[in-house]
Design a protein around this motif. Structure first.
Motif, mmCIF file in Angstrom:
data_model
loop_
_atom_site.group_PDB
_atom_site.id
_atom_site.type_symbol
_atom_site.label_atom_id
_atom_site.label_comp_id
_atom_site.label_asym_id
_atom_site.label_seq_id
_atom_site.Cartn_x
_atom_site.Cartn_y
_atom_site.Cartn_z
ATOM 1 N N GLU A 260 0.873 -1.185 0.000
ATOM 2 C CA GLU A 260 0.000 0.000 0.000
ATOM 3 C C GLU A 260 0.902 1.224 0.000
ATOM 4 O OE1 GLU A 260 -3.027 2.110 3.122
ATOM 5 O OE2 GLU A 260 -3.184 -0.078 2.916
ATOM 6 N N VAL A 261 0.794 2.052 -1.059
ATOM 7 C CA VAL A 261 1.699 3.196 -1.230
ATOM 8 C C VAL A 261 0.921 4.494 -1.038
ATOM 9 C CG1 VAL A 261 3.364 4.309 -2.755
ATOM 10 C CG2 VAL A 261 3.015 1.848 -2.907
ATOM 11 N N HIS A 262 1.415 5.329 -0.105
ATOM 12 C CA HIS A 262 0.827 6.653 0.134
ATOM 13 C C HIS A 262 1.764 7.698 -0.466
ATOM 14 C CE1 HIS A 262 -2.016 5.301 3.419
ATOM 15 N NE2 HIS A 262 -1.223 4.241 3.253
ATOM 16 N N ALA A 263 1.257 8.524 -1.410
ATOM 17 C CA ALA A 263 2.090 9.567 -2.017
ATOM 18 C C ALA A 263 1.196 10.697 -2.503
ATOM 19 C CB ALA A 263 2.909 9.001 -3.159
ATOM 20 N N HIS A 264 1.823 11.804 -2.896
ATOM 21 C CA HIS A 264 1.060 12.965 -3.368
ATOM 22 C C HIS A 264 0.579 12.781 -4.808
ATOM 23 C CE1 HIS A 264 3.462 14.622 -0.016
ATOM 24 N NE2 HIS A 264 2.372 15.315 0.209
ATOM 25 N N ALA A 265 1.375 12.064 -5.618
ATOM 26 C CA ALA A 265 0.994 11.860 -7.022
ATOM 27 C C ALA A 265 1.568 10.534 -7.517
ATOM 28 C CB ALA A 265 1.514 13.009 -7.876
ATOM 29 N N PHE A 266 0.928 9.997 -8.567
ATOM 30 C CA PHE A 266 1.347 8.724 -9.162
ATOM 31 C C PHE A 266 1.305 8.862 -10.677
ATOM 32 C CE2 PHE A 266 -0.532 7.757 -5.081
ATOM 33 C CZ PHE A 266 0.285 6.779 -4.549
ATOM 34 N N SER A 267 2.272 8.256 -11.353
ATOM 35 C CA SER A 267 2.191 8.208 -12.815
ATOM 36 C C SER A 267 1.239 7.076 -13.188
ATOM 37 C CB SER A 267 3.566 7.992 -13.431
ATOM 38 O OG SER A 267 4.014 6.676 -13.176
ATOM 39 N N GLN A 268 0.752 7.115 -14.437
ATOM 40 C CA GLN A 268 -0.211 6.097 -14.859
ATOM 41 C C GLN A 268 0.407 4.709 -14.864
ATOM 42 O OE1 GLN A 268 -1.565 7.632 -18.649
ATOM 43 N NE2 GLN A 268 -3.413 8.482 -17.732
ATOM 44 N N THR A 269 1.648 4.618 -15.331
ATOM 45 C CA THR A 269 2.307 3.300 -15.374
ATOM 46 C C THR A 269 2.520 2.759 -13.965
ATOM 47 O OG1 THR A 269 4.447 4.405 -15.522
ATOM 48 C CG2 THR A 269 3.499 3.633 -17.581
ATOM 49 N N ALA A 270 2.925 3.636 -13.035
ATOM 50 C CA ALA A 270 3.134 3.205 -11.649
ATOM 51 C C ALA A 270 1.828 2.708 -11.050
ATOM 52 C CB ALA A 270 3.693 4.351 -10.815
ATOM 53 N N THR A 271 0.743 3.432 -11.302
ATOM 54 C CA THR A 271 -0.578 3.043 -10.789
ATOM 55 C C THR A 271 -0.959 1.655 -11.292
ATOM 56 O OG1 THR A 271 -1.256 5.356 -10.790
ATOM 57 C CG2 THR A 271 -3.002 3.742 -10.635
ATOM 58 N N SER A 272 -0.802 1.439 -12.596
ATOM 59 C CA SER A 272 -1.205 0.148 -13.169
ATOM 60 C C SER A 272 -0.335 -0.996 -12.635
ATOM 61 C CB SER A 272 -1.140 0.201 -14.696
ATOM 62 O OG SER A 272 0.183 0.409 -15.117
ATOM 63 N N ILE A 273 0.976 -0.759 -12.483
ATOM 64 C CA ILE A 273 1.874 -1.829 -11.999
ATOM 65 C C ILE A 273 1.592 -2.170 -10.535
ATOM 66 C CG2 ILE A 273 4.293 -2.373 -11.482
ATOM 67 C CD1 ILE A 273 5.046 -0.767 -14.002
ATOM 68 N N ILE A 274 1.350 -1.148 -9.708
ATOM 69 C CA ILE A 274 1.065 -1.387 -8.284
ATOM 70 C C ILE A 274 -0.229 -2.184 -8.122
ATOM 71 C CG2 ILE A 274 0.429 -0.283 -6.086
ATOM 72 C CD1 ILE A 274 2.341 2.028 -6.892
ATOM 73 N N GLU A 275 -1.262 -1.785 -8.876
ATOM 74 C CA GLU A 275 -2.552 -2.467 -8.771
ATOM 75 C C GLU A 275 -2.482 -3.876 -9.348
ATOM 76 O OE1 GLU A 275 -5.181 0.416 -10.497
ATOM 77 O OE2 GLU A 275 -5.450 1.465 -8.566
ATOM 78 N N LYS A 276 -1.675 -4.073 -10.397
ATOM 79 C CA LYS A 276 -1.511 -5.389 -10.996
ATOM 80 C C LYS A 276 -0.820 -6.350 -10.022
ATOM 81 C CE LYS A 276 -0.637 -5.256 -15.365
ATOM 82 N NZ LYS A 276 0.156 -5.026 -16.591
ATOM 83 N N ALA A 277 0.081 -5.794 -9.192
ATOM 84 C CA ALA A 277 0.798 -6.615 -8.202
ATOM 85 C C ALA A 277 -0.075 -6.894 -6.968
ATOM 86 C CB ALA A 277 2.081 -5.905 -7.777
ATOM 87 N N GLY A 278 -1.301 -6.352 -6.946
ATOM 88 C CA GLY A 278 -2.209 -6.584 -5.814
ATOM 89 C C GLY A 278 -2.083 -5.529 -4.741
ATOM 90 N N GLY A 279 -1.398 -4.449 -5.059
ATOM 91 C CA GLY A 279 -1.226 -3.377 -4.084
ATOM 92 C C GLY A 279 -2.329 -2.339 -4.167
ATOM 93 N N LYS A 280 -2.151 -1.285 -3.385
ATOM 94 C CA LYS A 280 -3.177 -0.237 -3.303
ATOM 95 C C LYS A 280 -2.472 1.114 -3.302
ATOM 96 C CE LYS A 280 -6.712 1.327 -0.045
ATOM 97 N NZ LYS A 280 -7.219 1.173 1.310
ATOM 98 N N ILE A 281 -3.059 2.109 -4.010
ATOM 99 C CA ILE A 281 -2.478 3.453 -3.977
ATOM 100 C C ILE A 281 -3.392 4.389 -3.186
ATOM 101 C CG2 ILE A 281 -1.288 3.154 -6.178
ATOM 102 C CD1 ILE A 281 -3.405 5.112 -7.346
ATOM 103 N N VAL A 282 -2.783 5.267 -2.418
ATOM 104 C CA VAL A 282 -3.524 6.236 -1.620
ATOM 105 C C VAL A 282 -2.908 7.609 -1.850
ATOM 106 C CG1 VAL A 282 -4.259 6.948 0.689
ATOM 107 C CG2 VAL A 282 -4.018 4.512 0.146
ATOM 108 N N ALA A 283 -3.700 8.537 -2.392
ATOM 109 C CA ALA A 283 -3.203 9.900 -2.619
ATOM 110 C C ALA A 283 -3.285 10.686 -1.313
ATOM 111 C CB ALA A 283 -4.016 10.586 -3.692
ATOM 112 N N ILE A 284 -2.193 11.346 -0.961
ATOM 113 C CA ILE A 284 -2.155 12.128 0.278
ATOM 114 C C ILE A 284 -2.910 13.430 0.050
ATOM 115 C CG2 ILE A 284 -0.662 13.326 1.932
ATOM 116 C CD1 ILE A 284 1.520 11.319 1.271
#
Length: 148
Positions: free
Chosen positions: A124-148
Motif C-alpha cells: 500500500e503506497v501513500h504519495a502525493h501523485a502517481f504516474s499512470q504506469t506506476a498506478t497500473s503496476i502497483i494495482e496489478k501486483a495486488g497493491g493499493k495506492i492512496v493519494a495524500i
C-alpha cells in the motif's frame, strides 16, 4: 563579582563618530561628506542598482523564459526503489514517514511515484501523485495506492 561591577573587555566597545562637532574634532565642517553635490545633502538616497547613469547591470544582462510561480515540484521515487525497500524492510505500507525515515525525502518535499522497474509484492503506497504506469503496476501486483 557583582552586576554593578561588570564591564565589557578592553577594546570591545568603540565610541561612535561624532560628526559636525567643530573643526577641532576633525569631523566638523562638511562632516566627512565632501563638498556640495547630492551626496552631501540631507535626505539623499540613491536608488538600488543605480550606476551613475551608466546602463545598470540588471538591464545589460539578457533575460529569457519565465518561472511559473504555480509549479509544484515532486520528489520522484521509482518502483524499483519501492521493491528493494519492501524486500529489505518487510513493510507492506509505504507512506511519507517511511520515505522520510529512509532518507528518500525531506519534510517539505512532495512525493510522486514513477513507473521504472518491477514490483512483485503487494504494498500500500501513500504519495502525493502517481504516474499512470506506476498506478497500473502497483494495482496489478495486488497493491493499493492512496493519494495524500
Amino acid at each position: 563579582m557583582y552586576l554593578h561591577s561588570l564591564q565589557p573587555a578592553e577594546g570591545a566597545v568603540k565610541s561612535r563618530k561624532r560628526l559636525g562637532r567643530g573643526t577641532g574634532s576633525g569631523r566638523g565642517g562638511t562632516s566627512t561628506r565632501g563638498h556640495k553635490g547630492a551626496k552631501s545633502r540631507s535626505g539623499y538616497s540613491q536608488k538600488s542598482g543605480f550606476e551613475g547613469g551608466q546602463m545598470p547591470l540588471q538591464r545589460r544582462v539578457p533575460k529569457f523564459g519565465f518561472k511559473n510561480i504555480n509549479r509544484v515540484e515532486y520528489k520522484a521515487i521509482n518502483l524499483d526503489v519501492l521493491q528493494s525497500l519492501a524486500e529489505s524492510t518487510g513493510e507492506t505500507v509505504l507512506n511519507f514517514d517511511f520515505f522520510k525515515a529512509h532518507g528518500l525525502v525531506s519534510k517539505s518535499n512532495k512525493v510522486k511515484i514513477l513507473g521504472r522497474g518491477e514490483l512483485n509484492k503487494a504494498v500500500e503506497v501513500h504519495a502525493h501523485a502517481f504516474s499512470q504506469t506506476a498506478t497500473s503496476i502497483i494495482e496489478k501486483a495486488g497493491g493499493k495506492i492512496v493519494a495524500i
